[in-house]
Write a protein that holds these residues in place. Structure first.
Motif, PDB file in Angstrom:
ATOM      1  N   ALA A  24     -19.406 -20.911  67.739  1.00 13.13           N
ATOM      2  CA  ALA A  24     -18.916 -19.534  67.612  1.00 13.13           C
ATOM      3  C   ALA A  24     -19.966 -18.547  68.117  1.00 13.13           C
ATOM      4  N   ARG A  25     -21.226 -18.789  67.787  1.00 18.61           N
ATOM      5  CA  ARG A  25     -22.292 -17.897  68.256  1.00 18.61           C
ATOM      6  C   ARG A  25     -22.444 -17.985  69.777  1.00 18.61           C
ATOM      7  N   GLU A  26     -22.306 -19.164  70.322  1.00 20.15           N
ATOM      8  CA  GLU A  26     -22.417 -19.316  71.774  1.00 20.15           C
ATOM      9  C   GLU A  26     -21.301 -18.556  72.480  1.00 20.15           C
ATOM     10  N   ARG A  27     -20.097 -18.603  71.948  1.00 20.09           N
ATOM     11  CA  ARG A  27     -18.981 -17.875  72.549  1.00 20.09           C
ATOM     12  C   ARG A  27     -19.197 -16.368  72.451  1.00 20.09           C
ATOM     13  N   ARG A  28     -19.679 -15.926  71.309  1.00 23.44           N
ATOM     14  CA  ARG A  28     -19.987 -14.498  71.157  1.00 23.44           C
ATOM     15  C   ARG A  28     -21.053 -14.062  72.158  1.00 23.44           C
ATOM     16  N   ASP A  29     -22.113 -14.859  72.268  1.00 23.82           N
ATOM     17  CA  ASP A  29     -23.227 -14.497  73.143  1.00 23.82           C
ATOM     18  C   ASP A  29     -22.835 -14.534  74.616  1.00 23.82           C
ATOM     19  N   LEU A  30     -21.865 -15.383  74.953  1.00 26.21           N
ATOM     20  CA  LEU A  30     -21.362 -15.413  76.322  1.00 26.21           C
ATOM     21  C   LEU A  30     -20.775 -14.056  76.697  1.00 26.21           C
ATOM     22  N   PHE A  31     -19.988 -13.485  75.809  1.00 29.06           N
ATOM     23  CA  PHE A  31     -19.400 -12.161  76.053  1.00 29.06           C
ATOM     24  C   PHE A  31     -20.486 -11.100  76.127  1.00 29.06           C
ATOM     25  N   LYS A  32     -21.455 -11.173  75.240  1.00 25.49           N
ATOM     26  CA  LYS A  32     -22.527 -10.178  75.234  1.00 25.49           C
ATOM     27  C   LYS A  32     -23.280 -10.177  76.560  1.00 25.49           C
ATOM     28  N   LYS A  33     -23.614 -11.366  77.044  1.00 21.78           N
ATOM     29  CA  LYS A  33     -24.388 -11.460  78.289  1.00 21.78           C
ATOM     30  C   LYS A  33     -23.553 -11.027  79.494  1.00 21.78           C
ATOM     31  N   ALA A  34     -22.287 -11.431  79.513  1.00 23.65           N
ATOM     32  CA  ALA A  34     -21.436 -11.076  80.646  1.00 23.65           C
ATOM     33  C   ALA A  34     -21.248  -9.559  80.731  1.00 23.65           C
ATOM     34  N   LEU A  35     -20.958  -8.930  79.606  1.00 20.64           N
ATOM     35  CA  LEU A  35     -20.707  -7.487  79.609  1.00 20.64           C
ATOM     36  C   LEU A  35     -21.978  -6.681  79.867  1.00 20.64           C
ATOM     37  N   LEU A  36     -23.102  -7.196  79.414  1.00 21.23           N
ATOM     38  CA  LEU A  36     -24.352  -6.454  79.584  1.00 21.23           C
ATOM     39  C   LEU A  36     -24.725  -6.284  81.049  1.00 21.23           C
ATOM     40  N   GLY A  37     -24.163  -7.114  81.906  1.00 23.00           N
ATOM     41  CA  GLY A  37     -24.445  -6.994  83.327  1.00 23.00           C
ATOM     42  C   GLY A  37     -23.692  -5.878  84.015  1.00 23.00           C
ATOM     43  N   GLN A  38     -22.795  -5.199  83.295  1.00 26.13           N
ATOM     44  CA  GLN A  38     -22.019  -4.109  83.895  1.00 26.13           C
ATOM     45  C   GLN A  38     -22.853  -2.822  83.930  1.00 26.13           C
ATOM     46  N   GLN A  39     -22.737  -2.073  85.001  1.00 22.42           N
ATOM     47  CA  GLN A  39     -23.577  -0.894  85.202  1.00 22.42           C
ATOM     48  C   GLN A  39     -23.350   0.197  84.170  1.00 22.42           C
ATOM     49  N   ASP A  40     -22.155   0.269  83.599  1.00 26.52           N
ATOM     50  CA  ASP A  40     -21.873   1.352  82.662  1.00 26.52           C
ATOM     51  C   ASP A  40     -22.093   0.950  81.205  1.00 26.52           C
ATOM     52  N   ILE A  41     -22.598  -0.262  80.969  1.00 22.83           N
ATOM     53  CA  ILE A  41     -22.845  -0.729  79.595  1.00 22.83           C
ATOM     54  C   ILE A  41     -24.347  -0.759  79.335  1.00 22.83           C
ATOM     55  N   LEU A  42     -24.762  -0.062  78.271  1.00 28.08           N
ATOM     56  CA  LEU A  42     -26.182   0.054  77.955  1.00 28.08           C
ATOM     57  C   LEU A  42     -26.690  -1.081  77.083  1.00 28.08           C
ATOM     58  N   GLU A  43     -25.860  -1.553  76.177  1.00 30.86           N
ATOM     59  CA  GLU A  43     -26.263  -2.635  75.283  1.00 30.86           C
ATOM     60  C   GLU A  43     -25.022  -3.307  74.719  1.00 30.86           C
ATOM     61  N   THR A  44     -25.192  -4.537  74.270  1.00 38.82           N
ATOM     62  CA  THR A  44     -24.118  -5.256  73.588  1.00 38.82           C
ATOM     63  C   THR A  44     -24.643  -5.748  72.248  1.00 38.82           C
ATOM     64  N   ILE A  45     -23.783  -5.721  71.244  1.00 39.89           N
ATOM     65  CA  ILE A  45     -24.187  -6.008  69.865  1.00 39.89           C
ATOM     66  C   ILE A  45     -23.204  -6.993  69.253  1.00 39.89           C
ATOM     67  N   GLY A  46     -23.713  -7.995  68.586  1.00 42.27           N
ATOM     68  CA  GLY A  46     -22.866  -8.852  67.776  1.00 42.27           C
ATOM     69  C   GLY A  46     -22.563  -8.159  66.461  1.00 42.27           C
ATOM     70  N   SER A  47     -21.319  -8.203  66.044  1.00 41.02           N
ATOM     71  CA  SER A  47     -20.933  -7.528  64.810  1.00 41.02           C
ATOM     72  C   SER A  47     -20.120  -8.487  63.951  1.00 41.02           C
ATOM     73  N   GLY A  48     -19.588  -7.987  62.840  1.00 38.28           N
ATOM     74  CA  GLY A  48     -18.752  -8.818  61.992  1.00 38.28           C
ATOM     75  C   GLY A  48     -19.543  -9.750  61.096  1.00 38.28           C
ATOM     76  N   SER A  49     -18.814 -10.569  60.351  1.00 34.42           N
ATOM     77  CA  SER A  49     -19.435 -11.425  59.344  1.00 34.42           C
ATOM     78  C   SER A  49     -20.355 -12.480  59.950  1.00 34.42           C
ATOM     79  N   LEU A  50     -20.055 -12.941  61.163  1.00 37.93           N
ATOM     80  CA  LEU A  50     -20.930 -13.944  61.776  1.00 37.93           C
ATOM     81  C   LEU A  50     -22.312 -13.366  62.022  1.00 37.93           C
TER      82      LEU A  50
END
Length: 325
Positions: A24-50
Motif C-alpha cells: 500500500a505504501r509503495e502504491r501511494r509513493d508511486l503516485f507521489k513521485k509521478a505527480l511531483l514531476g509535474q511543473q505546476d506541483i510544488l510538493e506531494t504529501i501522503g495523508s490518511g490513516s496509512l
C-alpha cells in the motif's frame, strides 16, 4: 497466558499484514513521485490513516495530496467552477502519467472517478470487491501553512490541515509506544458496538488522541480512555485542527456514550481482577469488550452441590390405570 501476551495476540488479529502494508505504501509513493514531476506541483504529501500508521485492515485505499503552485493556477481557490476544474486537472495528469494503457510514468490506473474533494483512482477491476484505490486531492497551500481543498458539490474551496493530525499522532506515539496500536484496536472495536448509523474511523482516532493517556500499561490506559470518552463524545468530535468542524454531525452520541460506559465498567472490573491476581477472570472480561479474537480461557463450570449424609431412597409411585379422556 498473561494480560500483556493476550493484548499482543489480539493486536495481531487487528493489524494488517506487513507485506500488504508495504505494498500500500509503495502504491501511494508511486503516485507521489509521478505527480511531483509535474511543473505546476510544488510538493506531494501522503495523508490518511496509512500516513498516521493507524490504518485498519484490510487496506483498500490510500490518500495523496498534491500541492499546486497558485501562480500557475491563479483562478483556483475562488468560489465557482475552479473547484471542479482542479479535480479535472489532476485527473488528466494521473491518466497521462499512470493510465493502464498509455501512462508515461507507469501503467497502474484502470479508471478514475471524480469525488467531492478528490479523484478516486482504481488500480483493479471495477467488479473486484477489494479493489485498491488511491485518492488524489489537489490543494493550495496558504501563508499560514494550512491547505485549501476543493469542494466540487458546493463549488467552493475550504481550509484543512491534515498534517496537524499526522504530527499530533506521531507526538503521542513518541510519548507512549502503545498509542497507534491501540487506536487500531479501538477502530476495530467500533465496528462491533450497537450505535445507530455507525461510527466513523476518524471519530475514534480523534477521541483516542484526546482521551488516551501517554503512559502506563494497556489495561489501565483503555480503562481511562473508555471512561473519559463516554463523557467527551457528548460534546461532539471535532477536527483537531479546528478548521473543518464536527467530523460526524449525525453521530449517535448517546449510543456511543453508552457503549463507552459499558466498556469502561468491564475494563474497571478487569483491572481490579488483574490486581487481585485473577488473571483468567481479567482476560474473560477483556474478551467481553473486544470479542472472541481476544484470547481468554473458557469459564470453569460451577461444581455440583455436595449432598451430605446418606442418600434418600425414593420409593417409585405405583402406576394406576386412568381413564384417557
Amino acid at each position: 497466558m498473561g494480560i500483556d501476551e493476550a493484548f499482543d495476540e489480539h493486536q495481531g488479529t487487528v493489524d494488517e499484514d506487513i507485506e500488504k502494508t508495504k505494498l500500500a505504501r509503495e502504491r501511494r509513493d508511486l503516485f507521489k513521485k509521478a505527480l511531483l514531476g509535474q511543473q505546476d506541483i510544488l510538493e506531494t504529501i501522503g495523508s490518511g490513516s496509512l500516513s498516521r500508521s493507524t490504518q485498519l485492515k484490510p487496506i483498500h485505499d490510500v490518500d495523496v495530496i498534491a500541492v499546486y503552485d497558485q501562480d500557475q493556477h491563479p483562478q483556483w481557490g475562488s468560489d465557482g467552477p475552479s473547484a471542479e476544474e482542479a479535480l479535472e486537472h489532476i485527473r488528466d495528469q494521473v491518466n497521462d502519467l499512470l493510465g493502464k494503457s498509455s501512462g508515461t510514468y507507469a501503467n497502474e490506473v484502470r479508471y478514475t472517478l471524480l469525488r467531492n474533494h478528490a479523484v478516486k483512482c482504481f488500480l483493479d477491476e471495477k467488479d473486484d470487491p477489494e479493489a485498491f484505490t488511491v485518492d488524489v486531492m489537489p490543494v493550495l497551500r496558504q501563508a499560514d501553512g494550512t491547505l485549501l481543498i476543493p469542494e466540487r458539490l458546493s463549488r467552493r474551496w475550504g481550509p484543512a490541515n491534515p498534517e496537524y493530525l499526522i504530527d499530533e499522532v506521531a507526538a503521542h506515539q513518541r510519548d507512549w509506544r502503545y498509542f497507534r496500536p491501540l487506536v487500531r484496536v479501538l477502530k476495530q472495536w467500533r465496528l462491533t458496538v450497537p450505535v445507530e448509523g455507525g461510527v466513523k474511523s476518524l471519530v475514534m482516532e480523534v477521541l483516542a488522541l484526546n482521551c488516551m493517556p501517554r503512559s502506563g500499561n494497556r489495561s489501565q490506559a483503555l480503562k481511562t480512555f473508555f471512561t473519559a470518552a463516554a463523557v467527551r463524545v457528548n460534546e461532539g468530535v471535532h477536527d483537531p485542527a479546528d478548521l473543518c468542524g464536527e467530523i460526524q454531525p449525525d453521530l449517535d452520541r448517546a449510543g456511543l456514550s453508552a457503549a463507552f460506559s459499558d466498556a469502561a465498567e468491564l475494563a474497571d472490573r478487569a483491572c481490579a481482577a488483574a490486581a487481585e491476581g485473577n488473571t483468567d477472570d481479567a482476560l474473560r472480561l477483556w474478551q467481553k469488550i473486544f470479542g472472541d479474537t481476544f484470547p481468554a480461557p473458557a469459564a470453569q463450570p460451577k461444581p455440583a452441590s455436595l449432598i451430605s449424609g446418606a442418600p434418600t431412597l425414593i420409593t417409585p409411585r405405583p402406576i394406576k390405570d386412568a381413564p384417557q379422556g
